[in-house]
Motif scaffolding. Structure first.
Motif, PDB file in Angstrom:
ATOM      1  N   ALA A 139      -9.542  30.004  24.281  1.00  0.00           N
ATOM      2  CA  ALA A 139      -8.168  29.526  24.171  1.00  0.00           C
ATOM      3  C   ALA A 139      -7.806  29.263  22.713  1.00  0.00           C
ATOM      4  CB  ALA A 139      -7.983  28.263  25.004  1.00  0.00           C
ATOM      5  N   ARG A 140      -8.720  28.675  21.948  1.00  0.00           N
ATOM      6  CA  ARG A 140      -8.457  28.450  20.527  1.00  0.00           C
ATOM      7  C   ARG A 140      -8.233  29.784  19.818  1.00  0.00           C
ATOM      8  NH1 ARG A 140      -9.664  23.289  18.599  1.00  0.00           N
ATOM      9  NH2 ARG A 140     -11.179  22.003  19.720  1.00  0.00           N
ATOM     10  N   PHE A 141      -9.064  30.766  20.139  1.00  0.00           N
ATOM     11  CA  PHE A 141      -8.959  32.095  19.535  1.00  0.00           C
ATOM     12  C   PHE A 141      -7.562  32.668  19.798  1.00  0.00           C
ATOM     13  CE2 PHE A 141      -9.692  36.620  19.070  1.00  0.00           C
ATOM     14  CZ  PHE A 141     -10.657  36.720  18.083  1.00  0.00           C
ATOM     15  N   ARG A 142      -7.104  32.546  21.057  1.00  0.00           N
ATOM     16  CA  ARG A 142      -5.791  33.090  21.415  1.00  0.00           C
ATOM     17  C   ARG A 142      -4.668  32.309  20.739  1.00  0.00           C
ATOM     18  NH1 ARG A 142      -8.389  33.885  26.316  1.00  0.00           N
ATOM     19  NH2 ARG A 142      -7.639  31.915  27.173  1.00  0.00           N
ATOM     20  N   LEU A 143      -4.827  30.984  20.616  1.00  0.00           N
ATOM     21  CA  LEU A 143      -3.786  30.191  19.982  1.00  0.00           C
ATOM     22  C   LEU A 143      -3.618  30.598  18.521  1.00  0.00           C
ATOM     23  CD1 LEU A 143      -1.728  27.916  20.005  1.00  0.00           C
ATOM     24  CD2 LEU A 143      -3.573  26.324  19.463  1.00  0.00           C
ATOM     25  N   VAL A 144      -4.722  30.781  17.806  1.00  0.00           N
ATOM     26  CA  VAL A 144      -4.630  31.218  16.414  1.00  0.00           C
ATOM     27  C   VAL A 144      -3.975  32.595  16.349  1.00  0.00           C
ATOM     28  CG1 VAL A 144      -5.948  31.818  14.340  1.00  0.00           C
ATOM     29  CG2 VAL A 144      -6.598  29.811  15.695  1.00  0.00           C
ATOM     30  N   ASP A 145      -4.329  33.478  17.270  1.00  0.00           N
ATOM     31  CA  ASP A 145      -3.741  34.812  17.307  1.00  0.00           C
ATOM     32  C   ASP A 145      -2.232  34.736  17.522  1.00  0.00           C
ATOM     33  OD1 ASP A 145      -3.944  37.818  17.579  1.00  0.00           O
ATOM     34  OD2 ASP A 145      -3.185  37.347  19.574  1.00  0.00           O
ATOM     35  N   VAL A 146      -1.812  33.904  18.476  1.00  0.00           N
ATOM     36  CA  VAL A 146      -0.381  33.734  18.756  1.00  0.00           C
ATOM     37  C   VAL A 146       0.341  33.209  17.515  1.00  0.00           C
ATOM     38  CG1 VAL A 146       1.259  32.259  20.002  1.00  0.00           C
ATOM     39  CG2 VAL A 146      -0.532  33.466  21.258  1.00  0.00           C
ATOM     40  N   ALA A 147      -0.226  32.183  16.890  1.00  0.00           N
ATOM     41  CA  ALA A 147       0.411  31.600  15.707  1.00  0.00           C
ATOM     42  C   ALA A 147       0.542  32.620  14.584  1.00  0.00           C
ATOM     43  CB  ALA A 147      -0.392  30.383  15.232  1.00  0.00           C
ATOM     44  N   MET A 148      -0.495  33.410  14.352  1.00  0.00           N
ATOM     45  CA  MET A 148      -0.448  34.402  13.273  1.00  0.00           C
ATOM     46  C   MET A 148       0.583  35.485  13.581  1.00  0.00           C
ATOM     47  SD  MET A 148      -2.521  33.414  10.892  1.00  0.00           S
ATOM     48  CE  MET A 148      -2.936  34.855   9.912  1.00  0.00           C
ATOM     49  N   ARG A 149       0.660  35.919  14.835  1.00  0.00           N
ATOM     50  CA  ARG A 149       1.626  36.967  15.195  1.00  0.00           C
ATOM     51  C   ARG A 149       3.061  36.512  14.992  1.00  0.00           C
ATOM     52  NH1 ARG A 149       1.962  37.874  20.125  1.00  0.00           N
ATOM     53  NH2 ARG A 149       0.232  36.767  21.109  1.00  0.00           N
ATOM     54  N   ALA A 152       3.415  31.699  12.098  1.00  0.00           N
ATOM     55  CA  ALA A 152       3.221  30.247  12.004  1.00  0.00           C
ATOM     56  C   ALA A 152       1.859  29.969  11.366  1.00  0.00           C
ATOM     57  CB  ALA A 152       3.331  29.607  13.389  1.00  0.00           C
ATOM     58  N   HIS A 153       1.743  30.291  10.081  1.00  0.00           N
ATOM     59  CA  HIS A 153       0.445  30.216   9.413  1.00  0.00           C
ATOM     60  C   HIS A 153      -0.069  28.789   9.306  1.00  0.00           C
ATOM     61  CE1 HIS A 153       2.096  34.092   7.491  1.00  0.00           C
ATOM     62  NE2 HIS A 153       1.379  34.398   8.555  1.00  0.00           N
ATOM     63  N   LEU A 192      -8.091  34.289   6.054  1.00  0.00           N
ATOM     64  CA  LEU A 192      -8.249  34.346   4.599  1.00  0.00           C
ATOM     65  C   LEU A 192      -8.034  35.748   4.038  1.00  0.00           C
ATOM     66  CD1 LEU A 192     -11.325  31.964   4.345  1.00  0.00           C
ATOM     67  CD2 LEU A 192      -9.022  31.506   3.474  1.00  0.00           C
ATOM     68  N   GLU A 193      -8.223  36.773   4.865  1.00  0.00           N
ATOM     69  CA  GLU A 193      -8.028  38.147   4.389  1.00  0.00           C
ATOM     70  C   GLU A 193      -6.625  38.676   4.684  1.00  0.00           C
ATOM     71  OE1 GLU A 193     -12.339  40.238   4.093  1.00  0.00           O
ATOM     72  OE2 GLU A 193     -11.366  40.407   6.054  1.00  0.00           O
ATOM     73  N   ASP A 194      -5.819  37.901   5.406  1.00  0.00           N
ATOM     74  CA  ASP A 194      -4.475  38.359   5.758  1.00  0.00           C
ATOM     75  C   ASP A 194      -3.550  38.182   4.551  1.00  0.00           C
ATOM     76  OD1 ASP A 194      -1.919  38.779   6.774  1.00  0.00           O
ATOM     77  OD2 ASP A 194      -2.420  37.937   8.724  1.00  0.00           O
ATOM     78  N   PRO A 195      -2.932  39.256   4.043  1.00  0.00           N
ATOM     79  CA  PRO A 195      -2.045  39.121   2.884  1.00  0.00           C
ATOM     80  C   PRO A 195      -0.882  38.165   3.128  1.00  0.00           C
ATOM     81  CG  PRO A 195      -2.561  41.437   3.297  1.00  0.00           C
ATOM     82  CD  PRO A 195      -3.084  40.657   4.469  1.00  0.00           C
ATOM     83  N   ALA A 196      -0.486  38.008   4.400  1.00  0.00           N
ATOM     84  CA  ALA A 196       0.650  37.144   4.711  1.00  0.00           C
ATOM     85  C   ALA A 196       0.358  35.675   4.432  1.00  0.00           C
ATOM     86  CB  ALA A 196       1.058  37.319   6.177  1.00  0.00           C
ATOM     87  N   THR A 197      -0.929  35.297   4.336  1.00  0.00           N
ATOM     88  CA  THR A 197      -1.273  33.893   4.094  1.00  0.00           C
ATOM     89  C   THR A 197      -1.523  33.617   2.605  1.00  0.00           C
ATOM     90  OG1 THR A 197      -3.680  34.188   4.358  1.00  0.00           O
ATOM     91  CG2 THR A 197      -2.378  33.812   6.362  1.00  0.00           C
ATOM     92  N   ALA A 198      -1.156  34.554   1.749  1.00  0.00           N
ATOM     93  CA  ALA A 198      -1.470  34.405   0.319  1.00  0.00           C
ATOM     94  C   ALA A 198      -0.912  33.121  -0.273  1.00  0.00           C
ATOM     95  CB  ALA A 198      -0.948  35.615  -0.456  1.00  0.00           C
ATOM     96  N   PRO A 201      -0.959  26.804   1.611  1.00  0.00           N
ATOM     97  CA  PRO A 201      -1.687  25.729   0.934  1.00  0.00           C
ATOM     98  C   PRO A 201      -3.003  25.377   1.613  1.00  0.00           C
ATOM     99  CG  PRO A 201       0.110  24.817   2.229  1.00  0.00           C
ATOM    100  CD  PRO A 201       0.262  26.306   2.283  1.00  0.00           C
ATOM    101  N   TYR A 202      -3.279  26.001   2.763  1.00  0.00           N
ATOM    102  CA  TYR A 202      -4.514  25.710   3.493  1.00  0.00           C
ATOM    103  C   TYR A 202      -5.673  26.612   3.101  1.00  0.00           C
ATOM    104  CZ  TYR A 202      -1.628  22.962   6.738  1.00  0.00           C
ATOM    105  OH  TYR A 202      -0.790  22.035   7.284  1.00  0.00           O
ATOM    106  N   ARG A 203      -5.416  27.614   2.276  1.00  0.00           N
ATOM    107  CA  ARG A 203      -6.455  28.607   2.014  1.00  0.00           C
ATOM    108  C   ARG A 203      -7.718  27.997   1.399  1.00  0.00           C
ATOM    109  NH1 ARG A 203      -5.400  34.001   2.182  1.00  0.00           N
ATOM    110  NH2 ARG A 203      -6.923  34.355   0.532  1.00  0.00           N
ATOM    111  N   ALA A 204      -7.559  27.112   0.425  1.00  0.00           N
ATOM    112  CA  ALA A 204      -8.730  26.525  -0.232  1.00  0.00           C
ATOM    113  C   ALA A 204      -9.567  25.730   0.770  1.00  0.00           C
ATOM    114  CB  ALA A 204      -8.293  25.628  -1.392  1.00  0.00           C
ATOM    115  N   GLU A 205      -8.892  24.970   1.629  1.00  0.00           N
ATOM    116  CA  GLU A 205      -9.628  24.176   2.616  1.00  0.00           C
ATOM    117  C   GLU A 205     -10.347  25.067   3.628  1.00  0.00           C
ATOM    118  OE1 GLU A 205      -9.004  20.663   5.978  1.00  0.00           O
ATOM    119  OE2 GLU A 205      -7.292  21.383   4.803  1.00  0.00           O
ATOM    120  N   LEU A 206      -9.692  26.127   4.072  1.00  0.00           N
ATOM    121  CA  LEU A 206     -10.326  27.010   5.058  1.00  0.00           C
ATOM    122  C   LEU A 206     -11.506  27.763   4.447  1.00  0.00           C
ATOM    123  CD1 LEU A 206      -7.244  28.394   7.024  1.00  0.00           C
ATOM    124  CD2 LEU A 206      -8.723  26.471   7.578  1.00  0.00           C
ATOM    125  N   TRP A 207     -11.398  28.124   3.174  1.00  0.00           N
ATOM    126  CA  TRP A 207     -12.532  28.770   2.506  1.00  0.00           C
ATOM    127  C   TRP A 207     -13.707  27.797   2.436  1.00  0.00           C
ATOM    128  CZ3 TRP A 207     -15.457  32.529   1.574  1.00  0.00           C
ATOM    129  CH2 TRP A 207     -16.301  32.597   0.468  1.00  0.00           C
TER     130      TRP A 207
END
Length: 382
Positions: A139-149, A152-153, A192-198, A201-207
């Motif tokens: 369910a978490r996997f699908r929620l992240v997928d839905v948000a990215m589509r 809603a980064h 982190l590899e999605d250009p849309a999230t460039a 502000p969460y990138r540093a924390e997720l890395w």
């Protein structure tokens, strides 16, 4: 993939959803649990009532194109919540229900309701370990997928943070936890590899969280997990290219300003939009920015000290994005312009709109941002 429709409406799905006339199907699937046959090819008209694989008299169901698939999922989840014969899984169905609610909220442009559904999913998943083997990673996997589509980064990032904090890596000997860890690593890498999230502000924390996760699951990680982590590691080892380009550009602009080759110092400075873009990226990076603050002031703030807000608005509003956000921060930082003028407020509102549509969390707003948003959009709407 071939799409197909019918002159008449498609038949009801396995769970009772009746697609309207004109609904588009993507693939058919046999409803027999021990068959599983399906295919993208378009069956002839009329719709076959007998699976060409097992030749039973089961009615074939199908995956639909959006928006019909979203409605079909609602019917499926309702059936599963009611312990549909042969497919009763109320625990997993409840998690899927919350993911569906999040997507419904995003489709309705209600970021707060989407966030509420995400939080509810986190609480629900946390309550389940004592009740059985369900861990919620699917369910978490699908929620992240839905948000990215749906772009809603910020929502996707907050779910990834909550997922990591749930510590699925504490028991990697468990089959469920191994699958959980691998799914989390996959989603972190994809984010982190999605250009849309460039600009997120969460990138540093997720890395940082991915670097914490991978050594813990080194013995059970997939080849894809390891390859993705290594790719990101090489990028970080060679440095942040965007940051390097910003520093080079700042120095070039500063030298041009000092030499007078940048042009007359009336109105807007040369390459105003680029200066404001750099300022916007620097401000959203916050403490993670490696750019010299004195150079930022010299190039991106001081030249705008006497600029007319109307000129600023005309320069950045047609472009949008980072230049608009940078302009909004420049106006606030300098405090040298009439903050009640229509042009000033248009720039501030456009900057807030950019942050909001980019999925930036409310915690990244300053006090004036909060006040302006609440005045124009209403409290609780971010």
């Amino acid at each position: 993939m071939r799409f197909f429709t019918r002159r008449a409406a498609l038949p009801p799905t396995r769970y009772g959803y009746q697609p309207p006339r004109g609904a588009v199907g993507l693939r058919w699937i046999c409803t027999a649990d021990d068959c599983g046959r399906g295919g993208p090819e378009a069956p002839g008209d009329p719709w076959p009532r007998r699976c060409p694989g097992c030749h039973r008299t089961e009615i074939a169901t199908f995956e639909l194109a959006e928006p019909w698939q979203h409605a079909a999922r609602r019917a499926e989840i309702d059936a599963r919540l009611g312990a549909y014969p042969g497919y009763g899984d109320p625990v997993a169905a409840r998690a899927d229900d919350l993911v569906w609610q999040a997507e419904e909220a995003l489709l309705s442009d209600s970021a707060q309701r989407a966030e509420d559904a995400r939080t509810a999913l986190d609480h629900f998943v946390a309550e389940q370990p004592a009740a059985g083997a369900f861990t919620g990673h699917e369910a978490r996997f699908r929620l992240v997928d839905v948000a990215m589509r749906h772009g809603a980064h910020g929502l996707a990032a907050r779910e990834l943070v909550a997922w990591h904090e749930a510590r699925p890596f504490d028991n990697p000997e468990s089959n469920q936890d191994r699958a959980d860890c691998r799914s989390l690593a996959d989603r972190l890498i994809e984010y982190l590899e999605d250009p849309a999230t460039a600009g997120s502000p969460y990138r540093a924390e997720l890395w940082t969280r991915l670097r914490d996760l991978m050594p813990r699951i080194a013995q059970v990680a997939t080849a894809g997990n390891t390859a993705g982590f290594n790719r990101l590691g090489r990028q970080h080892t060679t440095g942040n290219r965007e940051e390097e380009l910003m520093v080079v550009e700042l120095r070039r602009l500063a030298e041009a300003d000092r030499s007078g080759s940048g042009g007359a110092r009336t109105g807007l400075p040369p390459q105003a939009a680029r200066r404001l873009e750099i300022l916007g990226r620097d401000r959203i990076a916050g403490q993670d920015s490696g750019v010299d603050g004195s150079l930022i002031f010299e190039v991106c703030l001081q030249p705008f000290m006497s600029s007319d807000p109307e000129d600023i608005a005309q320069a950045v509003l047609p472009i949008g994005g980072w230049p608009v956000y940078g302009a909004s921060r420049m106006l606030q930082d300098l405090r040298s312009h009439d903050d009640s003028s229509a042009a000033y407020l248009r720039v501030l509102d456009a900057g807030l709109d950019f942050l909001h549509t980019s999925g930036v969390g409310a915690e990244h707003l300053n006090g004036w941002d909060h006040q302006r948003w609440n005045e124009t959009r209403g409290p609780g709407t971010w």
